[in-house]
Design a protein around this motif. Structure first.
Motif, PDB file in Angstrom:
ATOM      1  N   CYS A  35      50.815  37.910  37.360  1.00  8.87           N
ATOM      2  CA  CYS A  35      50.931  37.079  38.560  1.00  8.87           C
ATOM      3  C   CYS A  35      49.835  36.022  38.557  1.00  8.87           C
ATOM      4  N   ALA A  37      47.349  33.674  41.092  1.00  8.46           N
ATOM      5  CA  ALA A  37      46.768  33.536  42.429  1.00  8.46           C
ATOM      6  C   ALA A  37      45.849  32.319  42.434  1.00  8.46           C
ATOM      7  N   ASP A  42      46.440  26.255  47.806  1.00  5.81           N
ATOM      8  CA  ASP A  42      47.772  26.704  47.451  1.00  5.81           C
ATOM      9  C   ASP A  42      47.836  28.215  47.559  1.00  5.81           C
ATOM     10  N   GLY A  43      48.982  28.759  47.554  1.00  9.45           N
ATOM     11  CA  GLY A  43      49.166  30.204  47.570  1.00  9.45           C
ATOM     12  C   GLY A  43      50.087  30.608  46.447  1.00  9.45           C
ATOM     13  N   PRO A  44      50.119  31.850  46.151  1.00  7.00           N
ATOM     14  CA  PRO A  44      49.526  32.944  46.904  1.00  7.00           C
ATOM     15  C   PRO A  44      48.032  33.086  46.593  1.00  7.00           C
ATOM     16  N   THR A  45      47.329  33.686  47.528  1.00 10.75           N
ATOM     17  CA  THR A  45      45.912  33.973  47.324  1.00 10.75           C
ATOM     18  C   THR A  45      45.767  35.278  46.548  1.00 10.75           C
ATOM     19  N   GLN A  47      44.269  37.917  47.600  1.00  9.35           N
ATOM     20  CA  GLN A  47      44.597  38.993  48.537  1.00  9.35           C
ATOM     21  C   GLN A  47      46.108  39.161  48.667  1.00  9.35           C
ATOM     22  N   ASP A  48      46.852  38.055  48.750  1.00 10.91           N
ATOM     23  CA  ASP A  48      48.319  38.137  48.832  1.00 10.91           C
ATOM     24  C   ASP A  48      48.898  38.887  47.635  1.00 10.91           C
ATOM     25  N   VAL A  49      48.436  38.535  46.446  1.00 13.64           N
ATOM     26  CA  VAL A  49      48.976  39.133  45.218  1.00 13.64           C
ATOM     27  C   VAL A  49      48.644  40.626  45.150  1.00 13.64           C
ATOM     28  N   GLU A  52      50.758  42.546  47.734  1.00 13.38           N
ATOM     29  CA  GLU A  52      52.148  42.681  47.291  1.00 13.38           C
ATOM     30  C   GLU A  52      52.268  43.714  46.175  1.00 13.38           C
TER      31      GLU A  52
END
Length: 119
Positions: A35, A37, A42-45, A47-49, A52
């Protein structure tokens, strides 16, 4: 899960090159989820990755900073963020890989690129 983390940019052409790189890494390592990040713009950050991946059952994360050195974003932003996130993910394993700019293989690649057309 391998997470490539880059700075981020408002320029979509910059993002395209990183997405192509991510696809190439995935093709070279199809047994591992790969992934991308971003730190900002931009995203995802990161933390988001991680969140998920955690929801999907990932418990082992490898983080490859696409930065030239540890100084700056890696030491000032990424490492503190990882410490901040740790309590949210009990039992996770996170390995911070060497930033690409500090890896001797990257240095060798730069030398090969810089000298390849010089007979």
């Amino acid at each position: 899960m391998l997470i490539l983390i880059a700075h981020g940019s408002r320029d979509p052409r910059w993002r395209e090159s990183l997405e192509t790189l991510t696809k190439s890494v995935l093709a070279a390592s199809p047994s591992e989820e790969v992934c991308l990040a971003y730190m900002q713009f931009d995203g995802p950050t990161l933390q988001d990755v991680i969140e998920e991946g955690w929801r999907r059952g990932e418990r082992e994360f490898r983080l490859l900073p696409l930065f030239m050195a540890s100084a700056g974003h890696v030491d000032k932003d990424i490492r503190p963020l990882v410490k901040q996130l740790a309590p949210k993910f009990p039992g996770w394993q996170l390995e911070m890989l060497t930033p690409i700019g500090e890896d001797p293989d990257f240095h060798d690649l730069i030398i090969r690129i810089a000298t390849k057309d010089r007979g």
